[in-house]
Write a protein that holds these residues in place. Structure first.
Motif, short mmCIF file in Angstrom:
data_model
loop_
_atom_site.label_atom_id
_atom_site.label_comp_id
_atom_site.label_asym_id
_atom_site.label_seq_id
_atom_site.Cartn_x
_atom_site.Cartn_y
_atom_site.Cartn_z
N LEU A 71 0.83 -1.21 0.00
CA LEU A 71 0.00 0.00 0.00
C LEU A 71 0.86 1.26 0.00
O LEU A 71 0.55 2.24 -0.69
N ALA A 72 1.94 1.23 0.76
CA ALA A 72 2.82 2.40 0.82
C ALA A 72 3.56 2.63 -0.49
O ALA A 72 4.02 3.74 -0.76
N ARG A 73 3.66 1.62 -1.30
CA ARG A 73 4.29 1.77 -2.61
C ARG A 73 3.32 2.33 -3.64
O ARG A 73 3.76 2.95 -4.62
N THR A 74 2.03 2.13 -3.45
CA THR A 74 1.08 2.44 -4.52
C THR A 74 0.00 3.45 -4.16
O THR A 74 -0.53 4.12 -5.05
N PHE A 93 10.80 4.60 -2.09
CA PHE A 93 10.04 5.44 -1.18
C PHE A 93 10.73 6.78 -0.96
O PHE A 93 11.87 6.99 -1.36
N LYS A 94 10.02 7.67 -0.26
CA LYS A 94 10.62 8.82 0.38
C LYS A 94 10.70 8.51 1.87
O LYS A 94 9.78 7.91 2.42
N TRP A 95 11.77 8.96 2.53
CA TRP A 95 12.08 8.44 3.86
C TRP A 95 12.09 9.51 4.96
O TRP A 95 12.54 10.63 4.74
N ILE A 197 10.28 5.61 8.48
CA ILE A 197 8.96 5.74 7.86
C ILE A 197 9.19 5.84 6.36
O ILE A 197 9.91 6.73 5.90
N ALA A 198 8.60 4.93 5.59
CA ALA A 198 8.76 4.92 4.14
C ALA A 198 7.45 5.36 3.50
O ALA A 198 6.42 4.74 3.70
N CYS A 199 7.51 6.44 2.74
CA CYS A 199 6.30 7.03 2.16
C CYS A 199 6.27 6.87 0.64
O CYS A 199 7.32 6.84 -0.02
N GLU A 200 5.07 6.80 0.10
CA GLU A 200 4.84 6.66 -1.35
C GLU A 200 5.61 7.73 -2.11
O GLU A 200 5.77 8.85 -1.64
N LYS A 201 6.11 7.38 -3.30
CA LYS A 201 7.06 8.21 -4.03
C LYS A 201 6.54 9.62 -4.34
O LYS A 201 7.34 10.56 -4.48
N ASN A 202 5.23 9.81 -4.44
CA ASN A 202 4.68 11.13 -4.73
C ASN A 202 4.27 11.89 -3.48
O ASN A 202 3.58 12.91 -3.57
N PHE A 203 4.68 11.41 -2.33
CA PHE A 203 4.37 12.08 -1.07
C PHE A 203 4.92 13.50 -1.10
O PHE A 203 6.04 13.72 -1.55
N PRO A 204 4.15 14.49 -0.62
CA PRO A 204 4.60 15.89 -0.72
C PRO A 204 5.92 16.15 0.00
O PRO A 204 6.08 15.80 1.18
N ASP A 205 6.85 16.76 -0.69
CA ASP A 205 8.16 17.02 -0.11
C ASP A 205 8.10 17.95 1.10
O ASP A 205 8.85 17.78 2.06
N ASP A 206 7.20 18.95 1.04
CA ASP A 206 7.12 19.89 2.16
C ASP A 206 6.65 19.20 3.43
O ASP A 206 7.15 19.46 4.53
#
Length: 237
Positions: A71-74, A93-95, A197-206
């Protein structure tokens, strides 16, 4: 009315709904687990404090690790924890990290007769792990072929205690707590890695930056260490 709402959102940071975050995790006490209807644990408390510090809505859901990871990947605005950060996972991910720095060790049940002075000697035994868990990847990369893959950590532990597998990998921090209640003992070290914490690749950078700053402060203030001590884990070197 819609125009007025749009203007209001342009003037103010209307992020409460848009930036609601879904966190997924597994049942892996004392880091993350369910007690009645409450989800708690040493990493859960860190996530809660981070999100409270930045004032963003969130939910935490416990499920089998393979589903939590997928789920965190997609799924947009979704993060999974506590996730080992290694080379294979880094680009996925973003970390936000570290929730902890941990070693993984191979353990066996007391009286099993299983002994191994190093990983090469351990490869002759059947080792249990969980599907899509990073330890499955580590074991394969290190040349382990006699693997028993279960759906979750508790299923693997039951197999170990029941004599259906010879060894299993486990967080060294968790092992210190587990050995108080279960007849288990360490065999050898498998790996060492940061957990985050590994977040989906499009997670907001801010938002990611704000979460990292809140975690950094939690660590610097000594709150992270106190959380682990609360759950019976000593993080001193």
């Amino acid at each position: 009315m819609k125009k007025l709402l749009l203007l209001a959102c342009l003037a103010l940071p209307c992020t409460a709904h848009a930036q609601s975050v879904t966190f997924t995790t597994e049942d892996y006490a004392p880091f993350n687990y369910r007690e009645g209807k409450e989800i708690k644990g040493a990493t859960v408390e860190q996530v809660e404090k981070v999100m409270a510090a930045i004032g963003v809505d969130y939910t935490i859901e416990i499920m089998p690790w393979a589903r939590a990871f997928s789920l965190a990947r997609t799924a947009p605005m979704t993060c999974v924890f506590a996730t080992a950060h290694n080379g294979a996972r880094d680009p996925l991910f973003k970390w936000v990290e570290p929730l902890l720095i941990d070693r993984n060790i191979l353990i066996t049940r007391k009286g099993s007769g299983v002994t191994a002075g190093n990983l090469d000697e351990a490869k002759k035994y059947t080792v249990g792990t969980q599907r899509e868990d990073y330890t499955e990847t580590i074991l394969k990369e290190k040349g382990f072929t006699k693997l028993d893959v279960a759906s979750d950590f508790n299923a693997t532990l039951r197999k170990l205690l029941g004599g259906r597998i010879d060894m299993m990998p486990i967080s060294e921090l968790y092992f210190e707590k587990l050995k108080v209640d279960q007849p288990v003992e360490m065999v050898t070290v498998l790996s060492a890695q940061p957990m985050g914490i590994a977040c989906e690749k499009n997670f907001p950078d801010d938002l990611l930056t704000r979460m990292q700053a809140a975690l950094d402060k939690l660590i610097a203030d000594g709150d992270q260490k106190q959380i682990f001590l609360k759950y019976g884990m000593n993080l001193s070197e």
